[in-house]
Scaffold this active site. Structure first.
Site, PDB file in Angstrom:
ATOM      1  N   GLY A 235       0.842  -1.191   0.000  1.00 50.03           N
ATOM      2  CA  GLY A 235       0.000   0.000   0.000  1.00 50.03           C
ATOM      3  C   GLY A 235       0.873   1.234   0.000  1.00 50.03           C
TER       4      GLY A 235
ATOM      5  N   GLN B 120       2.635  10.030   1.383  1.00 48.79           N
ATOM      6  CA  GLN B 120       3.966   9.406   1.358  1.00 48.79           C
ATOM      7  C   GLN B 120       4.769   9.809   0.126  1.00 48.79           C
ATOM      8  OE1 GLN B 120       2.313   5.249   2.210  1.00 48.79           O
ATOM      9  NE2 GLN B 120       4.306   5.219   3.216  1.00 48.79           N
TER      10      GLN B 120
ATOM     11  N   CYS C 293       6.307   0.045   6.962  1.00 54.14           N
ATOM     12  CA  CYS C 293       5.861   1.233   6.244  1.00 54.14           C
ATOM     13  C   CYS C 293       7.015   1.740   5.385  1.00 54.14           C
ATOM     14  CB  CYS C 293       5.447   2.300   7.257  1.00 54.14           C
ATOM     15  SG  CYS C 293       4.836   3.818   6.502  1.00 54.14           S
ATOM     16  N   LEU C 294       6.714   2.072   4.123  1.00 49.23           N
ATOM     17  CA  LEU C 294       7.779   2.554   3.242  1.00 49.23           C
ATOM     18  C   LEU C 294       8.369   3.870   3.747  1.00 49.23           C
ATOM     19  CD1 LEU C 294       6.313   1.746  -0.303  1.00 49.23           C
ATOM     20  CD2 LEU C 294       8.004   0.455   1.009  1.00 49.23           C
TER      21      LEU C 294
ATOM     22  N   HIS D  81      -4.137   1.048   7.778  1.00 43.32           N
ATOM     23  CA  HIS D  81      -2.811   1.673   7.802  1.00 43.32           C
ATOM     24  C   HIS D  81      -2.755   2.832   6.804  1.00 43.32           C
ATOM     25  CE1 HIS D  81       1.799   1.254   7.873  1.00 43.32           C
ATOM     26  NE2 HIS D  81       1.563   2.081   6.870  1.00 43.32           N
ATOM     27  N   GLU D  82      -3.242   2.578   5.582  1.00 40.70           N
ATOM     28  CA  GLU D  82      -3.160   3.617   4.542  1.00 40.70           C
ATOM     29  C   GLU D  82      -4.101   4.778   4.838  1.00 40.70           C
ATOM     30  OE1 GLU D  82      -0.690   3.472   2.664  1.00 40.70           O
ATOM     31  OE2 GLU D  82      -0.222   1.381   3.108  1.00 40.70           O
TER      32      GLU D  82
ATOM     33  N   HIS E 263      -2.610   7.214   7.145  1.00 45.42           N
ATOM     34  CA  HIS E 263      -1.676   8.167   6.518  1.00 45.42           C
ATOM     35  C   HIS E 263      -2.400   9.438   6.070  1.00 45.42           C
ATOM     36  CE1 HIS E 263       2.238   6.278   6.361  1.00 45.42           C
ATOM     37  NE2 HIS E 263       1.768   5.168   5.818  1.00 45.42           N
TER      38      HIS E 263
END
Ligand SMILES: [Zn+2]
Length: 175
Positions: A49, A54, A100-101, A142-143, A146
């Site tokens: 994701g 991000q 997480c990226l 999670h997304e 963000h």
């Protein structure tokens, strides 16, 4: 398409609340390009994701690549979710590993609702509703976090499980 630079923890864009996208914006070439670039960026970095903040864009949009679950559409194709609204279904909470990226090389255990219903727009600007549970529900929560400037650390019950990737692979990965 191009691979976008991913903001890392500490960049203020990750802590800001993103703005909703109007349907007319969604159909714009700029947003369609952003979605394509986000999908390419997610694939490049092996993410499941990726949310617009991000990649330094403060809009309520994320892409994900997972089995959507309940709805019948079982597919590994990446899809875009815009202006998501999450309703928790039931009271089950499960704790599992997340990464997480924007927080490279770390994993931690995060409690999430097991089952959710999501109302959103797709990349055509159409209303969609989907039910998700377990892993896909985790990714969607999670997304969506963000988009509100929330990172997975914020959701952890304790930091005891924080683990570097190498140690995760060595001690905690199931296979
Ligand atoms: Zn993340």
């Amino acid at each position: 398409m191009s691979i976008l630079k991913v903001a890392r923890m500490g960049h203020p864009v990750l802590r800001a609340r993103a703005r909703a996208l109007a349907r007319s914006d969604i159909k714009s070439a700029a947003v369609q390009q952003l979605i394509d670039d986000m999908m390419e960026t997610m694939a490049e970095y092996h993410g499941v994701g990726l949310a617009a903040p991000q990649v330094h864009q403060g809009v309520r949009l994320f892409v994900a690549s997972l089995n959507a679950g309940e709805d019948g559409e079982e597919s590994d194709e990446a899809f875009a979710i815009i202006n998501p609204e999450i309703a928790v279904v039931g009271s089950d909470v499960v704790e599992d590993w997340e990464g997480c990226l924007s927080i490279p090389d770390l994993r931690g255990r995060v409690p999430r609702a097991r089952e959710i219903r999501v109302r959103a727009l797709n990349r055509q600007g159409e209303r969609i509703e989907l039910d998700a549970h377990d892993f896909p529900a985790r990714v969607i929560q999670h997304e969506t976090d963000h988009l509100d400037g929330v990172l997975f650390f914020d959701r952890m019950r304790s930091f005891e499980s924080l683990t570097f990737l190498d140690e995760y692979a060595r001690y905690w990965a199931k296979d």
